[in-house]
Design a protein around this motif. Structure first.
Motif, mmCIF file in Angstrom:
data_model
loop_
_atom_site.group_PDB
_atom_site.id
_atom_site.type_symbol
_atom_site.label_atom_id
_atom_site.label_comp_id
_atom_site.label_asym_id
_atom_site.label_seq_id
_atom_site.Cartn_x
_atom_site.Cartn_y
_atom_site.Cartn_z
ATOM 1 N N GLY A 151 0.805 -1.213 0.000
ATOM 2 C CA GLY A 151 0.000 0.000 0.000
ATOM 3 C C GLY A 151 0.836 1.258 0.000
ATOM 4 N N GLY A 152 0.686 2.054 1.055
ATOM 5 C CA GLY A 152 1.441 3.292 1.158
ATOM 6 C C GLY A 152 2.937 3.075 1.129
ATOM 7 N N GLY A 153 3.392 1.894 1.568
ATOM 8 C CA GLY A 153 4.812 1.577 1.477
ATOM 9 C C GLY A 153 5.269 1.518 0.035
ATOM 10 N N MET A 154 4.480 0.864 -0.817
ATOM 11 C CA MET A 154 4.831 0.815 -2.233
ATOM 12 C C MET A 154 4.725 2.192 -2.868
ATOM 13 S SD MET A 154 3.393 -1.606 -5.313
ATOM 14 C CE MET A 154 4.169 -1.535 -6.940
ATOM 15 N N GLN A 155 3.734 2.978 -2.447
ATOM 16 C CA GLN A 155 3.608 4.346 -2.969
ATOM 17 C C GLN A 155 4.896 5.146 -2.731
ATOM 18 O OE1 GLN A 155 0.070 6.240 -1.314
ATOM 19 N NE2 GLN A 155 -0.955 4.266 -1.345
ATOM 20 N N TYR A 189 8.447 -8.585 -1.333
ATOM 21 C CA TYR A 189 7.454 -8.326 -2.382
ATOM 22 C C TYR A 189 6.841 -6.949 -2.158
ATOM 23 C CZ TYR A 189 3.670 -9.390 0.966
ATOM 24 O OH TYR A 189 2.812 -9.376 2.042
ATOM 25 N N VAL A 190 6.188 -6.447 -3.201
ATOM 26 C CA VAL A 190 5.483 -5.163 -3.123
ATOM 27 C C VAL A 190 4.069 -5.368 -3.634
ATOM 28 C CG1 VAL A 190 7.574 -3.764 -3.373
ATOM 29 C CG2 VAL A 190 6.295 -4.427 -5.410
ATOM 30 N N SER A 191 3.141 -4.569 -3.114
ATOM 31 C CA SER A 191 1.749 -4.644 -3.581
ATOM 32 C C SER A 191 1.034 -3.352 -3.252
ATOM 33 C CB SER A 191 1.012 -5.830 -2.951
ATOM 34 O OG SER A 191 0.815 -5.633 -1.558
ATOM 35 N N LEU A 192 -0.051 -3.120 -3.980
ATOM 36 C CA LEU A 192 -0.846 -1.901 -3.814
ATOM 37 C C LEU A 192 -2.317 -2.312 -3.843
ATOM 38 C CD1 LEU A 192 0.150 1.032 -3.553
ATOM 39 C CD2 LEU A 192 -0.284 1.327 -5.985
ATOM 40 N N PRO A 251 -5.230 4.503 -3.668
ATOM 41 C CA PRO A 251 -3.866 4.414 -3.142
ATOM 42 C C PRO A 251 -3.055 5.693 -3.311
ATOM 43 C CG PRO A 251 -3.955 3.375 -5.282
ATOM 44 C CD PRO A 251 -5.366 3.805 -4.953
ATOM 45 N N GLY A 252 -3.462 6.733 -2.628
ATOM 46 C CA GLY A 252 -2.715 7.986 -2.680
ATOM 47 C C GLY A 252 -2.485 8.439 -4.108
ATOM 48 N N LEU A 253 -1.240 8.747 -4.442
ATOM 49 C CA LEU A 253 -0.904 9.130 -5.807
ATOM 50 C C LEU A 253 -0.385 7.939 -6.615
ATOM 51 C CD1 LEU A 253 -1.166 11.997 -4.517
ATOM 52 C CD2 LEU A 253 0.450 12.730 -6.249
ATOM 53 N N GLY A 254 -0.649 6.736 -6.119
ATOM 54 C CA GLY A 254 -0.227 5.541 -6.840
ATOM 55 C C GLY A 254 -0.810 5.474 -8.240
ATOM 56 N N ASN A 255 -2.086 5.856 -8.389
ATOM 57 C CA ASN A 255 -2.717 5.803 -9.703
ATOM 58 C C ASN A 255 -2.064 6.781 -10.672
ATOM 59 O OD1 ASN A 255 -4.426 4.016 -8.513
ATOM 60 N ND2 ASN A 255 -6.220 5.322 -8.540
ATOM 61 N N LEU A 256 -1.507 7.871 -10.170
ATOM 62 C CA LEU A 256 -0.829 8.848 -11.019
ATOM 63 C C LEU A 256 0.566 8.373 -11.401
ATOM 64 C CD1 LEU A 256 -0.691 11.716 -12.282
ATOM 65 C CD2 LEU A 256 0.178 12.527 -10.082
ATOM 66 N N ARG A 257 1.261 7.754 -10.449
ATOM 67 C CA ARG A 257 2.693 7.483 -10.636
ATOM 68 C C ARG A 257 3.018 6.069 -11.099
ATOM 69 N NH1 ARG A 257 3.700 10.737 -5.016
ATOM 70 N NH2 ARG A 257 3.886 12.818 -5.955
#
Length: 453
Positions: free
Chosen positions: A308-312, A327-330, A339-345
């Motif tokens: 989540g925010g860790g991957m962001q 591993y990483v996940s969102l 997910p914060g700005l995950g969708n943008l970045r």
């Protein structure tokens, strides 16, 4: 308890939606206050949300929705006028938490008061009336305005008062222990170690505040050239004694109503993450961004997982080092939130198809997957992590790195793109935080956590 006559209530709400503002800020503000007061009177006659029957809740929701429609109408006409009044025609930089409550004092009815928010804070998320939605409407309007939004972003990029109080001590001793993290200067690097150990280094309001302070200190200290983020050892039975980067948002706190829109959901994006990405604003009058800000490269070190925010966070790092078994996940869609700005970045890191698989489908990326190289630069055995970090610090500590990473950041994410995205995020995220499916999911998870083991 006496309730309003249904006909009177309906007439009041109909008159709200028909309210026409005339375009004068003070006159329209008076009309706004009068109308929201009528909606608040309806709410005051009803029990608290947890004690309402279905009909009472429908009446309350109608009053809340009507007041929100009027606020949107008012802000469509007066956002910049409101912001200029609150900032003395942008001669003052006011951080978002203070700005929101200043708006409540200066323009009654526009956003919830401190007292109203204090009442909400005593409730779990499912028993609130969602007054943070009203804050979200206000914040989104500010960010949609190019002039007000850019000025607000500047305000949030400035050093926090807490960091300014601590900087001399940090410069002298190279160490600052905060509630949820440890900041240490080792050579030319500032090492930030998450120590929210009881919740797998998940993010909560305290950690967000501590992170912004730590980032400020690292950027203000002239002896620091590189920042390093890494999770510390945790207490969770499954991972006890192991380092964990981050479990993302603390969902128990979300269920308990302890994750705030202004301080957490918007505060992390406009605050410490934005400072990592764009730098610390130290000169508001300089024309060139390079003269206005202090910027330094950052390294993310992933032990075990970044969820989540860790991957962001990894998406704004200049170098990411991960252990082979991590591993990483969102899993935003699974949790029901944005997910914060995950969708943008994320798309610019992974490409559109894989980004959708991660965000919409919950796909994990293990460091053994070929796609891991799109997120991480170095994948090393656990025993080689410290050596890899030291090597990255040396490489990124070269003076020209800061200037070049600044130009990369400007090219990848122009300021107005960030501003416009965050305006929509402010509304989307706070609405999801009060949606029935999210409330049900966090309640089920909380109930499982309370069951005897």
């Amino acid at each position: 308890m006496r309730h309003s006559d249904p006909l009177t209530t309906a007439e009041t709400l109909r008159s709200a939606t028909a309210l026409g503002f005339r375009g004068d800020l003070d006159e329209d503000a008076a009309d706004l206050a009068a109308h929201v007061t009528r909606c608040e009177d309806i709410l005051a006659e009803l029990p608290a949300r947890a004690d309402r029957n279905a009909a009472q809740q429908e009446r309350a929701q109608h009053a809340l929705d009507t007041a929100r429609a009027v606020r949107r109408h008012f802000l469509a006409l007066h956002t910049e006028g409101v912001y200029d009044r609150l900032t003395q025609v942008r001669s003052r930089h006011v951080r978002l938490p203070s700005l929101v409550f200043a708006a409540a004092d200066t323009f009654p009815g526009l956003v919830p008061t401190r007292e109203q928010m204090a009442v909400e804070a005593r409730c779990i998320q499912a028993e609130k009336d969602g007054r943070e939605i009203d804050q979200g409407i206000f914040c989104a309007a500010l960010l949609r305005s190019a002039g007000a939004g850019r000025h607000l972003i500047d305000a949030m990029l400035m050093p926090t008062p807490r960091a300014l109080d601590l900087i001399d001590e940090f410069r002298a001793h190279g160490r600052s222990e905060l509630d949820t993290l440890l900041l240490e200067r080792r050579g030319q690097a500032a090492h930030v170690t998450f120590r929210n150990t009881d919740c797998l280094n998940a993010e909560d309001n305290r950690l967000i505040s501590d992170m912004e302070t730590a980032v400020d200190l690292a950027l203000l200290d002239d002896q620091v050239r590189v920042g390093v983020l890494r999770g510390g050892e945790v207490d969770h039975p499954k991972y006890r004694g192991r380092r964990v980067f981050s479990a993302g948002i603390n969902l128990k706190d979300l269920r308990n109503g302890a994750i705030s829109l202004v301080d957490f959901l918007l505060g992390r994006e406009l605050g410490y993450i934005s400072k990592i990405h764009r730098g610390l604003l130290v000169d508001t009058y300089a024309a060139a961004w390079s003269d206005r800000t202090l910027q330094k490269p950052w390294i993310g070190v992933v032990d075990t997982f970044a969820i989540g925010g860790g991957m962001q966070l990894l998406l704004v790092m200049d170098r990411v080092i991960a252990e082979e078994g991590a591993y990483v996940s969102l899993p935003a869609a699974e949790e029901g939130i944005v997910p914060g700005l995950g969708n943008l970045r994320l798309t610019r890191h992974l490409g559109a198809r894989l980004a959708r698989q991660v965000i919409l489908g919950g796909r994990r990326i293990a460091m053994t997957d070929p796609e891991a190289r799109l997120v991480c630069d170095d994948i090393v055995p656990a025993a080689g992590m410290d050596e890899a970090v030291g090597r990255a610090v040396r490489e990124l500590g070269v003076p020209a790195v800061a200037a070049n990473r600044q130009m990369l950041s400007l090219a990848e994410e122009p300021l107005d793109l960030f501003r416009e995205y965050l305006a929509e995020f402010a509304v989307a995220q706070v609405s999801r935080a009060y949606s029935d499916d999210v409330l049900a999911k966090v309640e089920r998870r909380w109930q499982r956590s309370q069951a005897p083991r």
